[in-house]
Write a protein that holds these residues in place. Sequence first.
Motif, short mmCIF file in Angstrom:
data_model
loop_
_atom_site.label_atom_id
_atom_site.label_comp_id
_atom_site.label_asym_id
_atom_site.label_seq_id
_atom_site.Cartn_x
_atom_site.Cartn_y
_atom_site.Cartn_z
N ARG A 1 42.57 -5.74 31.48
CA ARG A 1 43.68 -6.40 30.81
C ARG A 1 44.45 -5.41 29.94
O ARG A 1 43.97 -4.34 29.60
CB ARG A 1 43.17 -7.57 29.95
N SER A 2 45.68 -5.81 29.62
CA SER A 2 46.54 -5.15 28.62
C SER A 2 46.72 -3.65 28.81
O SER A 2 46.21 -2.87 28.02
CB SER A 2 46.02 -5.43 27.22
N PRO A 3 47.53 -3.20 29.72
CA PRO A 3 48.13 -3.96 30.82
C PRO A 3 47.17 -4.11 31.98
O PRO A 3 46.21 -3.36 32.10
CB PRO A 3 49.34 -3.09 31.21
N GLY A 4 47.44 -5.08 32.83
CA GLY A 4 46.55 -5.37 33.95
C GLY A 4 46.50 -4.24 34.96
O GLY A 4 47.51 -3.65 35.32
N ASN A 5 45.29 -3.95 35.40
CA ASN A 5 45.06 -2.92 36.42
C ASN A 5 43.73 -3.21 37.07
O ASN A 5 42.92 -3.97 36.52
CB ASN A 5 45.06 -1.53 35.79
N PHE A 6 43.48 -2.63 38.22
CA PHE A 6 42.19 -2.84 38.87
C PHE A 6 41.18 -1.82 38.36
O PHE A 6 41.43 -0.61 38.39
CB PHE A 6 42.33 -2.72 40.39
N SER A 7 40.05 -2.34 37.89
CA SER A 7 38.99 -1.46 37.39
C SER A 7 37.88 -1.26 38.41
O SER A 7 37.09 -0.32 38.30
CB SER A 7 38.40 -2.03 36.10
N ALA A 8 37.80 -2.15 39.41
CA ALA A 8 36.73 -2.03 40.41
C ALA A 8 37.08 -2.84 41.65
O ALA A 8 37.83 -3.82 41.59
CB ALA A 8 35.40 -2.51 39.83
N ALA A 9 36.54 -2.41 42.78
CA ALA A 9 36.64 -3.15 44.03
C ALA A 9 35.24 -3.30 44.60
O ALA A 9 34.51 -2.31 44.73
CB ALA A 9 37.54 -2.40 45.03
N VAL A 10 34.85 -4.53 44.90
CA VAL A 10 33.48 -4.79 45.37
C VAL A 10 33.56 -5.53 46.70
O VAL A 10 34.11 -6.64 46.78
CB VAL A 10 32.69 -5.64 44.35
N LYS A 11 33.03 -4.93 47.74
CA LYS A 11 32.95 -5.59 49.04
C LYS A 11 31.71 -6.46 49.06
O LYS A 11 30.61 -6.01 48.72
CB LYS A 11 32.90 -4.56 50.16
N VAL A 12 31.87 -7.72 49.45
CA VAL A 12 30.74 -8.66 49.45
C VAL A 12 30.17 -8.74 50.86
O VAL A 12 30.73 -9.39 51.75
CB VAL A 12 31.18 -10.06 48.97
N ASP A 13 29.06 -8.06 51.07
CA ASP A 13 28.44 -8.00 52.40
C ASP A 13 27.35 -9.06 52.51
O ASP A 13 26.15 -8.76 52.57
CB ASP A 13 27.84 -6.61 52.65
N LEU A 14 27.77 -10.32 52.52
CA LEU A 14 26.85 -11.44 52.69
C LEU A 14 27.35 -12.30 53.84
O LEU A 14 28.55 -12.56 53.95
CB LEU A 14 26.78 -12.29 51.41
N ALA A 15 26.41 -12.74 54.69
CA ALA A 15 26.79 -13.61 55.80
C ALA A 15 27.25 -14.97 55.25
O ALA A 15 26.84 -15.41 54.18
CB ALA A 15 25.62 -13.78 56.75
N ARG A 16 28.13 -15.61 56.02
CA ARG A 16 28.56 -16.96 55.67
C ARG A 16 27.89 -17.97 56.61
O ARG A 16 27.66 -17.66 57.77
CB ARG A 16 30.09 -17.07 55.79
N PRO A 17 27.59 -19.20 56.09
CA PRO A 17 27.82 -19.68 54.72
C PRO A 17 26.87 -19.01 53.74
O PRO A 17 25.72 -18.69 54.10
CB PRO A 17 27.55 -21.19 54.83
N ARG A 18 27.35 -18.82 52.51
CA ARG A 18 26.57 -18.11 51.50
C ARG A 18 25.76 -19.07 50.65
O ARG A 18 26.25 -20.12 50.24
CB ARG A 18 27.53 -17.28 50.63
N ASP A 19 24.54 -18.67 50.40
CA ASP A 19 23.59 -19.48 49.65
C ASP A 19 23.55 -18.97 48.21
O ASP A 19 23.12 -17.83 47.97
CB ASP A 19 22.22 -19.39 50.31
N GLU A 20 23.97 -19.81 47.26
CA GLU A 20 23.99 -19.37 45.87
C GLU A 20 22.60 -19.17 45.29
O GLU A 20 22.45 -18.58 44.22
CB GLU A 20 24.79 -20.36 45.02
N ASP A 21 21.58 -19.66 45.99
CA ASP A 21 20.20 -19.44 45.53
C ASP A 21 19.60 -18.16 46.11
O ASP A 21 18.48 -17.79 45.76
CB ASP A 21 19.32 -20.64 45.92
N ASP A 22 20.35 -17.49 46.97
CA ASP A 22 19.89 -16.24 47.57
C ASP A 22 19.88 -15.14 46.50
O ASP A 22 20.86 -14.96 45.77
CB ASP A 22 20.87 -15.87 48.70
N PRO A 23 18.77 -14.38 46.37
CA PRO A 23 18.73 -13.29 45.39
C PRO A 23 19.86 -12.29 45.56
O PRO A 23 20.36 -11.74 44.57
CB PRO A 23 17.36 -12.65 45.64
#
Length: 234
Positions: A196-218
């Motif tokens: 924030r202030s001013p807005g910029n990207f601080s990180a990019a994270v690729k989510v390598d999880l199969a779908r559908p995703r289980d929120e209880d998955d570690p």
Amino acid sequence: MNGADVPALENICLGVETGELVCILGPSGCGKSTLLNLIAGFIRPDSGALLFRGSAITGPGPDRCVVFQEDALFPWLTVGENIGFGLKGRRVPTHVKKERVDRFLGLVGLAPYRDYLPREISGGMKQRVALARVLVLHPEILLMDEPFAALDAQTRERMQALLLSLWQALGHTIVFVTHDVREAVALADRVMVMDRSPGNFSAAVKVDLARPRDEDDPAFARYVKRLKTLVAAS
């Protein structure tokens, strides 16, 4: 400060692949919605360039449609009429319009509610109508500005599942703004974390999880923890 302009965004660089689902994640006030409005063409940048398929974005266009947090349905129109409203200005035969509306009523599970008014349906149903009203226009890019933030947790999860099923069926490119870390991990191919202030990207994270995703998955929990750490540091 002291009457001087403060930039909302600075040194932003973002490329999105066709068919990709990207979540823009960050705290309130970091410029997420401003970025979405720039891509939509609602506002113009003071500097830099916005390109879609190599051409400059100079204003709103039918190739880029937005779903907002507020459903903004026309209260005097039925569910079916709201979904078909954007087709009125297009040279589409009446029977084709009806077929399209019928198709998207079915895709969002609202066929039995075609003749209901917005006041007669739930908040989650209203967001289904808002989503169908955009998808019926066949945009190439779907821009979503915290569309499920006002919904209760259970309805929100159902809407996330619906969005993913529609995305997988229709192949849209989606840029989805959220401040909810779990929502970002549940939905995204890639999460862009904003400072924030001013807005910029601080990180990019690729989510390598199969779908559908289980929120209880570690593994899901590890992504949540990592992103929470990145957001807290922003």
